[in-house]
Write an enzyme that holds these catalytic residues in place. Structure first.
Site, PDB file in Angstrom:
ATOM      1  N   ILE A  73       0.843  -1.196   0.000  1.00  0.00           N
ATOM      2  CA  ILE A  73       0.000   0.000   0.000  1.00  0.00           C
ATOM      3  C   ILE A  73       0.877   1.245   0.000  1.00  0.00           C
ATOM      4  CG2 ILE A  73      -1.832   1.212   1.191  1.00  0.00           C
ATOM      5  CD1 ILE A  73      -2.511  -1.453   2.559  1.00  0.00           C
ATOM      6  N   PRO A  74       1.096   1.838  -1.180  1.00  0.00           N
ATOM      7  CA  PRO A  74       1.940   3.041  -1.292  1.00  0.00           C
ATOM      8  C   PRO A  74       1.267   4.248  -0.677  1.00  0.00           C
ATOM      9  CG  PRO A  74       0.893   2.569  -3.401  1.00  0.00           C
ATOM     10  CD  PRO A  74       0.463   1.486  -2.455  1.00  0.00           C
ATOM     11  N   CYS A  75       1.211   4.283   0.628  1.00  0.00           N
ATOM     12  CA  CYS A  75       0.527   5.377   1.313  1.00  0.00           C
ATOM     13  C   CYS A  75       1.210   6.710   1.013  1.00  0.00           C
ATOM     14  CB  CYS A  75       0.501   5.109   2.808  1.00  0.00           C
ATOM     15  SG  CYS A  75       2.100   4.632   3.462  1.00  0.00           S
ATOM     16  N   TYR A  76       2.434   6.668   0.554  1.00  0.00           N
ATOM     17  CA  TYR A  76       3.135   7.926   0.256  1.00  0.00           C
ATOM     18  C   TYR A  76       2.567   8.603  -0.986  1.00  0.00           C
ATOM     19  CZ  TYR A  76       5.623   5.229  -3.289  1.00  0.00           C
ATOM     20  OH  TYR A  76       5.938   4.448  -4.373  1.00  0.00           O
ATOM     21  N   ARG A  77       1.760   7.869  -1.748  1.00  0.00           N
ATOM     22  CA  ARG A  77       1.126   8.487  -2.927  1.00  0.00           C
ATOM     23  C   ARG A  77      -0.156   9.211  -2.553  1.00  0.00           C
ATOM     24  NH1 ARG A  77       2.037   3.376  -7.019  1.00  0.00           N
ATOM     25  NH2 ARG A  77       4.246   3.730  -7.333  1.00  0.00           N
TER      26      ARG A  77
END
Length: 107
Positions: free
Chosen positions: A55-59
Site C-alpha cells: 500500500i503506497p501510502c506515500y502516494r
DNA sequence: CAGTTGACGGCCC
DNA sequence: GGGGCCGCCAACT
C-alpha cells in the site's frame, strides 16, 4: 479473494490502485472507497497501514498537494523523495495537483 | 459504555 | 489571500 466489504479494506484497495507517477488526495481515496466523508478515516486507515509495501501510502497527499507532517515512518519528508522517484514534481514542498492528481472517473 | 483523538475537507472570518 | 473553526466517521483509552 479479498472481497471484504470492510471500510479499511476498501480504502487500502483504492490506494493500492494508485498508478505510479500519480498522487491522490485523502478525500479522493475516500470518495473512491465509497464515501467522501471518510477523509479522516482514510488518514487513520493509512496510519495503521498493515502492508506498507503493498500500500503506497506515500502516494496519498492532502487536497492542497502537501504531504502529512506525521508521515515520519521512514524519516522526515521521505515521502517527497519517494514521489519524486515516481516522477511526481514538487514545487515548494507541494505537488501540482492539476497535473499529478490521479485521474479518476469520479470527477 | 462514553469521551477524545485523528496521515482531512470544506466553509467562515 | 491567509488563518481558524466546525463537521464527518471510525478507532483508541
Amino acid at each position: 479473494m479479498e472481497n471484504q466489504e470492510n471500510t479499511f479494506s476498501k480504502i487500502y484497495e483504492v490506494v493500492r490502485r494508485i498508478p505510479r507517477g500519480r498522487v491522490a488526495s485523502y478525500g479522493q481515496v475516500a470518495a473512491l472507497a465509497g464515501n467522501r466523508r471518510w477523509a479522516r478515516v482514510v488518514g487513520y486507515a493509512l496510519h495503521v497501514n498493515p502492508d506498507p509495501e503493498g500500500i503506497p501510502c506515500y502516494r496519498v497527499v492532502t487536497k492542497d498537494g502537501r504531504v502529512s507532517e506525521a508521515f515520519a515512518f521512514g524519516g522526515g519528508n521521505r515521502q517527497i523523495e519517494l514521489l519524486q522517484a515516481d516522477g511526481v514534481e514538487f514545487t515548494d514542498g507541494r505537488v501540482d495537483m492539476k497535473r499529478f492528481q490521479w485521474e479518476t472517473p469520479w470527477i
